[in-house]
Scaffold this active site. Structure first.
Site, PDB file in Angstrom:
ATOM      1  N   SER A 152       0.824  -0.814   0.241  1.00  0.00           N
ATOM      2  CA  SER A 152      -0.228  -0.274   0.064  1.00  0.00           C
ATOM      3  C   SER A 152       1.046   1.129   0.039  1.00  0.00           C
ATOM      4  O   SER A 152       1.895   1.435  -0.779  1.00  0.00           O
ATOM      5  CB  SER A 152      -0.785   0.001   1.624  1.00  0.00           C
ATOM      6  OG  SER A 152      -1.965   0.779   0.885  1.00  0.00           O
ATOM      7  N   ASP A 246     -10.067  -4.462  -5.351  1.00  0.00           N
ATOM      8  CA  ASP A 246      -8.808  -3.372  -4.381  1.00  0.00           C
ATOM      9  C   ASP A 246      -9.281  -1.669  -4.959  1.00  0.00           C
ATOM     10  O   ASP A 246      -8.945  -2.160  -6.401  1.00  0.00           O
ATOM     11  CB  ASP A 246      -7.512  -3.837  -3.924  1.00  0.00           C
ATOM     12  CG  ASP A 246      -7.200  -2.585  -3.576  1.00  0.00           C
ATOM     13  OD1 ASP A 246      -7.715  -1.977  -2.890  1.00  0.00           O
ATOM     14  OD2 ASP A 246      -5.734  -3.031  -3.205  1.00  0.00           O
ATOM     15  N   HIS A 276      -7.975  -4.727  -0.769  1.00  0.00           N
ATOM     16  CA  HIS A 276      -7.084  -4.696  -0.485  1.00  0.00           C
ATOM     17  C   HIS A 276      -7.098  -5.116   1.499  1.00  0.00           C
ATOM     18  O   HIS A 276      -7.368  -5.135   2.730  1.00  0.00           O
ATOM     19  CB  HIS A 276      -7.133  -3.177   0.007  1.00  0.00           C
ATOM     20  CG  HIS A 276      -5.858  -2.243   0.314  1.00  0.00           C
ATOM     21  ND1 HIS A 276      -5.429  -1.140  -0.430  1.00  0.00           N
ATOM     22  CD2 HIS A 276      -5.219  -1.574   1.306  1.00  0.00           C
ATOM     23  CE1 HIS A 276      -4.534  -1.667  -0.138  1.00  0.00           C
ATOM     24  NE2 HIS A 276      -4.778  -0.802   0.817  1.00  0.00           N
TER      25      HIS A 276
END
Length: 306
Positions: A152, A246, A276
């Site tokens: 991320s 995601d 995610h």
């Protein structure tokens, strides 16, 4: 995955973006290990202090499956929207990568927003990488076999490190990216399709980024949005693992395409039916364990380990 989401909903915990940054960090830390695989025992676990350009010492956690000299090393940068997360919240993941790949992993506690806004995290990540290269031998690592990785926001920082390393003539074996943030604005189709009801939604993304960046000009700096980097030719080969469900999946694919167009070798995996943060759900989500194994295999290949 749907079952995990339903259990999260039933738990009734407040969404992170409704809390203060301090409360969100505490809440994330409290739940960080709930769905993780068992914590792997490591032969070596150490705390490091890594200096930055402004004299601040950053904490970092070194884990290694053996005390053998000359192990390759991965600098890992945790996710959390530049606002939450730590080496502690990602300790199990880093241990699993170290165990499966047979390498050393150094997980960095870079400074978080809003106390430290853009580009502090990027500076910290680069300062840590240059320090690691200079001190690898002293740590028992191989300075010729270094990779960067992250998930991320940490994936964003890893991509930036790969570009800076290319510019500095510092060869990296691999950039290992779990669903990295790559775009300046949340305007891809996947951001619209997955904007509500999943682990990471539009409200959370907007909140995280409001802590880290102040205005549009910072969002359009390539150190925040690597898709805007003017040139990625010659950066380290990439392994990119994305979650199908995601908001960030489209920009991850776009970044893989950008690297490939520049002649950079890319191994892209899209894990179906997951969201995610899935890589930290290995006790409940088989795809997480698959992703761990795939990422470790990429590290082993890049490090030329048998």
């Amino acid at each position: 995955m749907r079952g995990v989401l339903e259990r999260m909903e039933r738990a009734g915990r407040p969404r992170l973006h409704t809390l203060s940054p301090e409360q969100a960090r505490a809440a994330y830390a409290l739940g960080a290990d709930i769905l993780e695989v068992p914590r792997a025992a490591m032969e070596r676990v150490e705390t490091l202090a890594i200096p930055t350009r402004d004299g601040t010492a950053l904490g970092a956690r070194l884990v290694a499956p053996s005390r053998a000299a000359g192990l390759p090393v991965l600098l890992y940068l945790h996710g959390g929207g530049f606002t939450i997360g730590s080496s502690a919240t990602h300790d199990i993941l880093c241990r699993e990568l170290a165990r499966l790949a047979g390498c050393m992993v150094v997980s960095l506690d870079y400074r978080l927003a809003p106390e430290h806004r853009f580009p502090t995290a990027s500076h910290d990540a680069w300062d840590a990488l240059t320090w690691l290269v200079a001190h690898a031998k002293g740590l028992g690592a191989d300075p010729q076999r270094i990779a960067v990785g992250g998930d991320s926001a940490g994936g964003t920082l890893a991509t930036v490190n790969a570009i800076l390393a290319r510019d500095a003539g510092l060869p990296l074996a691999l950039q290992l990216l779990f669903y990295p943030g790559c775009a300046a604005h949340q305007d891809t189709p996947s951001h619209a399709r997955f904007s509500r009801g999943l682990v990471l939604d539009e409200a959370a993304i907007s909140w995280f980024f409001s802590q880290y960046v102040l205005d549009r000009s910072q969002r359009e700096d390539w150190r925040f949005a690597p898709l805007l980097a003017p040139d990625v030719e010659g950066v380290a080969p990439a392994w990119i693992g994305l979650a199908e469900c995601d908001p960030l999946v489209d920009e991850g694919i776009d970044y893989a395409d950008k690297l490939r167009a520049a002649g950079v070798p890319v191994d892209l995996e899209i894990y179906r039916g997951v969201t995610h943060e899935f890589i930290k759900m290995g006790r409940a989500i088989p795809e997480a364990r698959t992703a761990h194994a795939d990422a470790a295999a990429a590290l082993r290949a890049a490090f030329e380990l048998s």
